[in-house]
Structures are given as C-alpha cells and as structure tokens.
Design an enzyme around this catalytic site. Structure first.
Site, mmCIF file in Angstrom:
data_model
loop_
_atom_site.group_PDB
_atom_site.id
_atom_site.type_symbol
_atom_site.label_atom_id
_atom_site.label_comp_id
_atom_site.label_asym_id
_atom_site.label_seq_id
_atom_site.Cartn_x
_atom_site.Cartn_y
_atom_site.Cartn_z
ATOM 1 N N HIS A 250 -10.745 -3.373 -3.946
ATOM 2 C CA HIS A 250 -10.681 -4.283 -5.059
ATOM 3 C C HIS A 250 -12.112 -4.533 -5.550
ATOM 4 O O HIS A 250 -12.831 -3.611 -5.683
ATOM 5 C CB HIS A 250 -10.051 -5.785 -4.772
ATOM 6 C CG HIS A 250 -8.709 -5.462 -4.262
ATOM 7 N ND1 HIS A 250 -7.699 -4.531 -4.575
ATOM 8 C CD2 HIS A 250 -8.001 -6.202 -3.111
ATOM 9 C CE1 HIS A 250 -6.623 -4.590 -4.006
ATOM 10 N NE2 HIS A 250 -6.619 -5.644 -3.092
ATOM 11 N N SER B 249 0.888 -1.103 0.038
ATOM 12 C CA SER B 249 0.021 -0.078 -0.136
ATOM 13 C C SER B 249 0.962 1.345 0.009
ATOM 14 O O SER B 249 1.791 0.999 0.515
ATOM 15 C CB SER B 249 -0.913 -0.116 1.183
ATOM 16 O OG SER B 249 -1.811 -1.090 1.278
#
Length: 281
Positions: A152, A55
């Site tokens: 996602h 991330s």
C-alpha cells in the site's frame, strides 16, 4: 448485502458510490472494514459475508464457496510490495536466518516474497512474523524485526522511517514474467448473481473516476494518518484499467502467479479453470 474491504484509499475509492447508494438498482451495502489478513481468513471460514476483498494468493483456499470477480481489485505495474531493512544494503543474503514481518501469511506480498527468497536468500530467512501492515515500518525502524514486507502507501512513505529498500518485488516479478502483479481480488459467493454484482462494481469504479472529488471525505475518513496527496498517489497506483476489467492479460497474470506457487507447494493445487466462470460468454 454484506461486504468486507480494507479502509485503504483504493478500496474506499472503488466502493464509495455503491456504499453511498449512488448506483441505481444496486442493493444496499453493509460494510465491514478489515485488514487484509482478516479478510483472507474470513474467506475460508463460515461467515455471512457476500463479497470480500482478499489477496490473490488466498484464492486457492476460497474458491469452493466464492468466485473471483473480473473487476474491483488491485492489479498493475509498478505497484509491488517492498522489502525494507534498517541497514543500507541491496544484498539479499542479509536476510538469511533473519526475522521478517509480513502483512499476512496468505497475502500476495508474502507469496511473491517466498518465490523470490527461494531463489535469492541463501539458506532461507528465519522467523516470519505476521503483523498489521501499518505496524511493520515502525517495527523495522525500532529494531524489533530485521526486515519488513510492506504494501500500500508504504511505497511512498518508507523514507519517513529512514528505511532502506532491499528489493522491489514488483520489479522482480515484472522482469521475470513481463506481466502485471496480481495483488487484491474481489470475490463473491457463487450462489449470487455474479454478472449483476460485477456490473455494479464496474459502475461504482466508473462513477469514482467521473466524480473524483465526491469520495474524498470518505477516503480520508478511513485512511490511517494519510495526507490527501499520499491518498491520491495510492489511488492512482492501484486503481486502473484492470480494476474495471481484468481482461486476458490480468487473468494470465493470476494464472501464472498461482500456478508457480502451486508448483512450489506454496498454495494448494486447484483447477485453474475455476478462476473463470461465465464472464467469457
């Protein structure tokens, strides 16, 4: 060369050509498939991995050993994390003192959530529970937690769980900054040939775009109970021109996110110039 990335369609699409020996003169890859929470932690621990997908929110902890590559990651518009609840409401105060599940404490999704909640949730939320992202929606549906922060393909499938979208954090970020959302970053050990690795990743991305059907079996093999249509929508959303090259706008988005987070004490302070190396030469 050892690499770790998620089994999600955008990552398997991007790295398919390299992982299958389709890029001339590229070193062979030894691939580990791992959830983003795992790779975020690996980036700060002794390990033998050369390249990782993490991330952007985890970068401040990783920059001593690893460099941010200007390609291969996920950054864009209209692709932000969602806050989901079982009850139908668009009032952020319903999260006050509640249990919220997040995919990783060092995920961009959670960082955006914290920046948003500071301004919008009176008194703050209650307990934060970390769980794999594919377990979050069932947990919200079943009442095990009060709200979930999802990423996602959940953007396309949360309706299947009869859940309500309380907030699209991507829309909030874009309206507030007029910048794309920095989600997933590709990092490599600083001791490696970063220019060569970046060129290989760009070649892998370009191969995937030029030959979209070649990677289909690989993508679906690793996707978790996902239809071909959902997988393609996932790829279309997260693999874009920023995946080929972050560019000035991409770097500005990363600088803005991490400088705001550092100002709020949500990530360690660090030299922002460390995010860029000699890709500008």
């Amino acid at each position: 060369m050892k690499i770790a990335y998620s089994p999600c369609p955008n990552d398997t699409f991007v790295f398919h050509a390299w992982a299958h020996g389709l890029i001339p003169n590229a070193p062979k890859l030894d691939v580990t498939y791992a959830d983003i929470d795992i790779t975020n932690n690996l980036a700060t621990q002794p390990n033998s991995l050369d390249i990782l997908k993490i991330s952007y929110a985890a970068l401040p902890w990783a920059l001593t050993e690893y460099a941010l590559l200007p390609c291969g990651g996920a950054l864009g518009r209209g692709c932000g994390p969602l806050i989901l609840t079982k009850q139908k409401s668009d009032d952020p105060s319903v999260l006050s003192g509640r249990r919220v599940a997040v995919p990783s404490e060092r995920s961009t999704a959670y960082l955006l959530f914290r920046l948003w909640a500071t301004k919008n949730v009176p008194g703050g939320v209650g307990e934060i529970v970390v769980m794999p992202f594919h377990e979050i929606m069932p947990a919200v549906r079943d009442g095990k937690i009060d709200a979930g922060l999802v990423i996602h393909e959940a953007r396309f499938t949360y309706g299947n769980y009869d859940l309500n979208m309380l907030q699209d954090l991507g829309n909030w970020w874009e309206k507030d900054t007029n910048l794309p959302i920095p989600l997933g970053a590709i990092i490599a050990r600083r001791s490696l040939d970063l220019i060569k690795i970046s060129e290989i990743i760009r070649s892998s991305v370009e191969y995937a775009w030029a030959n979209p059907d070649v990677s289909a079996d690989y993508i679906l093999c690793h996707a978790q109970e996902m239809s071909i249509d959902v997988a393609q929508a996932h790829i279309n959303l997260y693999v874009n021109e920023f995946t080929r090259n972050l560019g000035e706008e991409g770097y500005e988005a990363v600088f803005t996110l991490l400088s705001r987070a550092a100002k709020e004490g949500l990530v360690p302070s660090f030299d922002l110039d460390a995010l860029r190396w000699d890709d500008r030469k």
